[in-house]
Design a protein around this motif. Structure first.
Motif, mmCIF file in Angstrom:
data_model
loop_
_atom_site.group_PDB
_atom_site.id
_atom_site.type_symbol
_atom_site.label_atom_id
_atom_site.label_comp_id
_atom_site.label_asym_id
_atom_site.label_seq_id
_atom_site.Cartn_x
_atom_site.Cartn_y
_atom_site.Cartn_z
ATOM 1 N N GLY A 33 80.592 -24.229 104.110
ATOM 2 C CA GLY A 33 81.884 -23.545 104.060
ATOM 3 C C GLY A 33 81.810 -22.068 104.391
ATOM 4 O O GLY A 33 82.825 -21.388 104.436
ATOM 5 N N SER A 34 80.603 -21.542 104.650
ATOM 6 C CA SER A 34 80.476 -20.123 104.984
ATOM 7 C C SER A 34 81.002 -19.823 106.385
ATOM 8 O O SER A 34 81.252 -18.681 106.727
ATOM 9 N N VAL A 35 81.173 -20.858 107.188
ATOM 10 C CA VAL A 35 81.694 -20.720 108.547
ATOM 11 C C VAL A 35 82.872 -21.684 108.681
ATOM 12 O O VAL A 35 82.793 -22.838 108.275
ATOM 13 N N ASN A 36 83.969 -21.199 109.242
ATOM 14 C CA ASN A 36 85.154 -22.038 109.438
ATOM 15 C C ASN A 36 84.983 -22.860 110.712
ATOM 16 O O ASN A 36 85.103 -22.343 111.813
ATOM 17 N N LEU A 37 84.672 -24.148 110.538
ATOM 18 C CA LEU A 37 84.453 -25.034 111.674
ATOM 19 C C LEU A 37 85.638 -25.974 111.856
ATOM 20 O O LEU A 37 86.241 -26.399 110.876
ATOM 21 N N PRO A 38 85.946 -26.325 113.113
ATOM 22 C CA PRO A 38 87.005 -27.310 113.345
ATOM 23 C C PRO A 38 86.643 -28.643 112.690
ATOM 24 O O PRO A 38 85.467 -29.002 112.582
ATOM 25 N N ARG A 39 87.656 -29.379 112.283
ATOM 26 C CA ARG A 39 87.455 -30.667 111.604
ATOM 27 C C ARG A 39 86.573 -31.607 112.414
ATOM 28 O O ARG A 39 85.726 -32.311 111.870
ATOM 29 N N GLU A 40 86.764 -31.655 113.750
ATOM 30 C CA GLU A 40 85.971 -32.594 114.547
ATOM 31 C C GLU A 40 84.491 -32.206 114.592
ATOM 32 O O GLU A 40 83.631 -33.065 114.721
ATOM 33 N N VAL A 41 84.173 -30.910 114.474
ATOM 34 C CA VAL A 41 82.766 -30.492 114.431
ATOM 35 C C VAL A 41 82.143 -30.933 113.101
ATOM 36 O O VAL A 41 81.035 -31.472 113.076
ATOM 37 N N ILE A 42 82.867 -30.726 112.015
ATOM 38 C CA ILE A 42 82.371 -31.165 110.706
ATOM 39 C C ILE A 42 82.154 -32.673 110.725
ATOM 40 O O ILE A 42 81.119 -33.172 110.274
ATOM 41 N N ARG A 43 83.113 -33.395 111.278
ATOM 42 C CA ARG A 43 82.981 -34.853 111.362
ATOM 43 C C ARG A 43 81.758 -35.242 112.187
ATOM 44 O O ARG A 43 81.029 -36.173 111.844
ATOM 45 N N SER A 44 81.516 -34.563 113.297
ATOM 46 C CA SER A 44 80.360 -34.853 114.143
ATOM 47 C C SER A 44 79.058 -34.615 113.387
ATOM 48 O O SER A 44 78.140 -35.437 113.434
ATOM 49 N N LEU A 45 78.975 -33.492 112.688
ATOM 50 C CA LEU A 45 77.763 -33.186 111.929
ATOM 51 C C LEU A 45 77.541 -34.198 110.807
ATOM 52 O O LEU A 45 76.412 -34.646 110.574
ATOM 53 N N GLN A 46 78.592 -34.572 110.114
ATOM 54 C CA GLN A 46 78.470 -35.558 109.046
ATOM 55 C C GLN A 46 78.039 -36.912 109.599
ATOM 56 O O GLN A 46 77.196 -37.585 109.006
ATOM 57 N N SER A 47 78.598 -37.307 110.736
ATOM 58 C CA SER A 47 78.225 -38.585 111.343
ATOM 59 C C SER A 47 76.758 -38.592 111.752
ATOM 60 O O SER A 47 76.046 -39.563 111.520
ATOM 61 N N LEU A 48 76.315 -37.501 112.365
ATOM 62 C CA LEU A 48 74.917 -37.441 112.778
ATOM 63 C C LEU A 48 73.993 -37.417 111.565
ATOM 64 O O LEU A 48 72.963 -38.080 111.545
ATOM 65 N N ARG A 49 74.374 -36.691 110.546
ATOM 66 C CA ARG A 49 73.553 -36.627 109.337
ATOM 67 C C ARG A 49 73.390 -38.019 108.730
ATOM 68 O O ARG A 49 72.298 -38.411 108.334
ATOM 69 N N LYS A 50 74.466 -38.780 108.675
ATOM 70 C CA LYS A 50 74.394 -40.144 108.148
ATOM 71 C C LYS A 50 73.483 -41.011 109.015
ATOM 72 O O LYS A 50 72.690 -41.788 108.514
ATOM 73 N N LYS A 51 73.623 -40.862 110.336
ATOM 74 C CA LYS A 51 72.805 -41.642 111.259
ATOM 75 C C LYS A 51 71.323 -41.322 111.098
ATOM 76 O O LYS A 51 70.478 -42.199 111.139
ATOM 77 N N ARG A 52 71.020 -40.043 110.939
ATOM 78 C CA ARG A 52 69.628 -39.591 110.877
ATOM 79 C C ARG A 52 68.980 -39.887 109.529
ATOM 80 O O ARG A 52 67.774 -39.952 109.445
ATOM 81 N N HIS A 53 69.766 -40.026 108.476
ATOM 82 C CA HIS A 53 69.203 -40.183 107.139
ATOM 83 C C HIS A 53 69.444 -41.572 106.552
ATOM 84 O O HIS A 53 69.421 -41.751 105.357
ATOM 85 N N ARG A 54 69.678 -42.538 107.414
ATOM 86 C CA ARG A 54 69.822 -43.912 106.946
ATOM 87 C C ARG A 54 68.467 -44.447 106.522
ATOM 88 O O ARG A 54 67.468 -44.211 107.200
ATOM 89 N N PRO A 55 68.425 -45.187 105.437
ATOM 90 C CA PRO A 55 67.147 -45.804 105.079
ATOM 91 C C PRO A 55 66.769 -46.862 106.101
ATOM 92 O O PRO A 55 67.637 -47.454 106.740
ATOM 93 N N PRO A 56 65.457 -47.078 106.303
ATOM 94 C CA PRO A 56 65.058 -48.103 107.263
ATOM 95 C C PRO A 56 65.534 -49.483 106.818
ATOM 96 O O PRO A 56 65.682 -49.720 105.617
ATOM 97 N N PRO A 57 65.773 -50.380 107.762
ATOM 98 C CA PRO A 57 66.231 -51.713 107.378
ATOM 99 C C PRO A 57 65.141 -52.444 106.599
ATOM 100 O O PRO A 57 63.950 -52.236 106.824
ATOM 101 N N LYS A 58 65.561 -53.304 105.699
ATOM 102 C CA LYS A 58 64.617 -54.099 104.929
ATOM 103 C C LYS A 58 64.106 -55.233 105.805
ATOM 104 O O LYS A 58 64.852 -55.830 106.542
ATOM 105 N N ILE A 59 62.835 -55.493 105.674
ATOM 106 C CA ILE A 59 62.240 -56.603 106.412
ATOM 107 C C ILE A 59 62.242 -57.814 105.509
ATOM 108 O O ILE A 59 61.691 -57.798 104.398
ATOM 109 N N LEU A 60 62.867 -58.870 105.976
ATOM 110 C CA LEU A 60 62.942 -60.105 105.183
ATOM 111 C C LEU A 60 61.816 -61.043 105.603
ATOM 112 O O LEU A 60 61.504 -61.177 106.770
ATOM 113 N N ASP A 61 61.208 -61.672 104.624
ATOM 114 C CA ASP A 61 60.123 -62.632 104.915
ATOM 115 C C ASP A 61 60.669 -63.944 105.386
ATOM 116 O O ASP A 61 61.676 -64.407 105.038
#
Length: 140
Positions: free
Chosen positions: A112-140
């Motif tokens: 919040g220290s910088v006023n960013l457009p909503r679509e930029v915040i959305r882009s950063l949040q989407s990428l953060r979620k993509k990058r920090h997803r846990p690896p898929p579970k391997i089923l036996d």
């Protein structure tokens, strides 16, 4: 009769360094991701490369995978926003003072220290979620 909204295509770049991303302040004072609006018949990647060559001096790009695309209403039009994760050869980013008033590295959490457009915040949040997803579970 309602006016048909125009589709405006925009490309943006995400540069990462130490878990932070680069944002730029345009001459009009607006903070955003580096990038810009497409010219007629220009692909999202062509738009990105043209805009980065105009805004960032001597940038040596070694990789540009498209990360995601989303749509956002914006005033009298709709925006199709394509985001790329850009890698540089040397990691050095020099803003063109004729195009960029300032640059800043910020955390993905966007404090919040910088006023960013909503679509930029959305882009950063989407990428953060993509990058920090846990690896898929391997089923036996």
């Amino acid at each position: 009769m309602s006016k048909v909204k125009e589709l405006v295509k925009v490309s943006g770049a995400i540069f990462e360094k130490n878990s932070e991303v680069l944002i730029v302040r345009e001459p009009n004072g607006q903070w955003s991701l580096p990038g810009g609006t497409a010219k007629p018949n220009e692909s999202p990647l062509e738009t990105l490369l043209r805009e980065l060559s105009e805004k960032l001096i001597g940038l040596s790009i070694c990789g540009v995978p498209e990360v995601f695309r989303h749509f956002a209403p914006s005033g009298h039009n709709h925006r199709e926003i394509t985001i790329f994760l850009v890698e540089t050869d040397d990691g050095i980013i020099r803003p063109n003072p004729l195009e960029i008033a300032d640059t800043r590295w910020i955390n993905y959490s966007v404090d919040g220290s910088v006023n960013l457009p909503r679509e930029v915040i959305r882009s950063l949040q989407s990428l953060r979620k993509k990058r920090h997803r846990p690896p898929p579970k391997i089923l036996d």
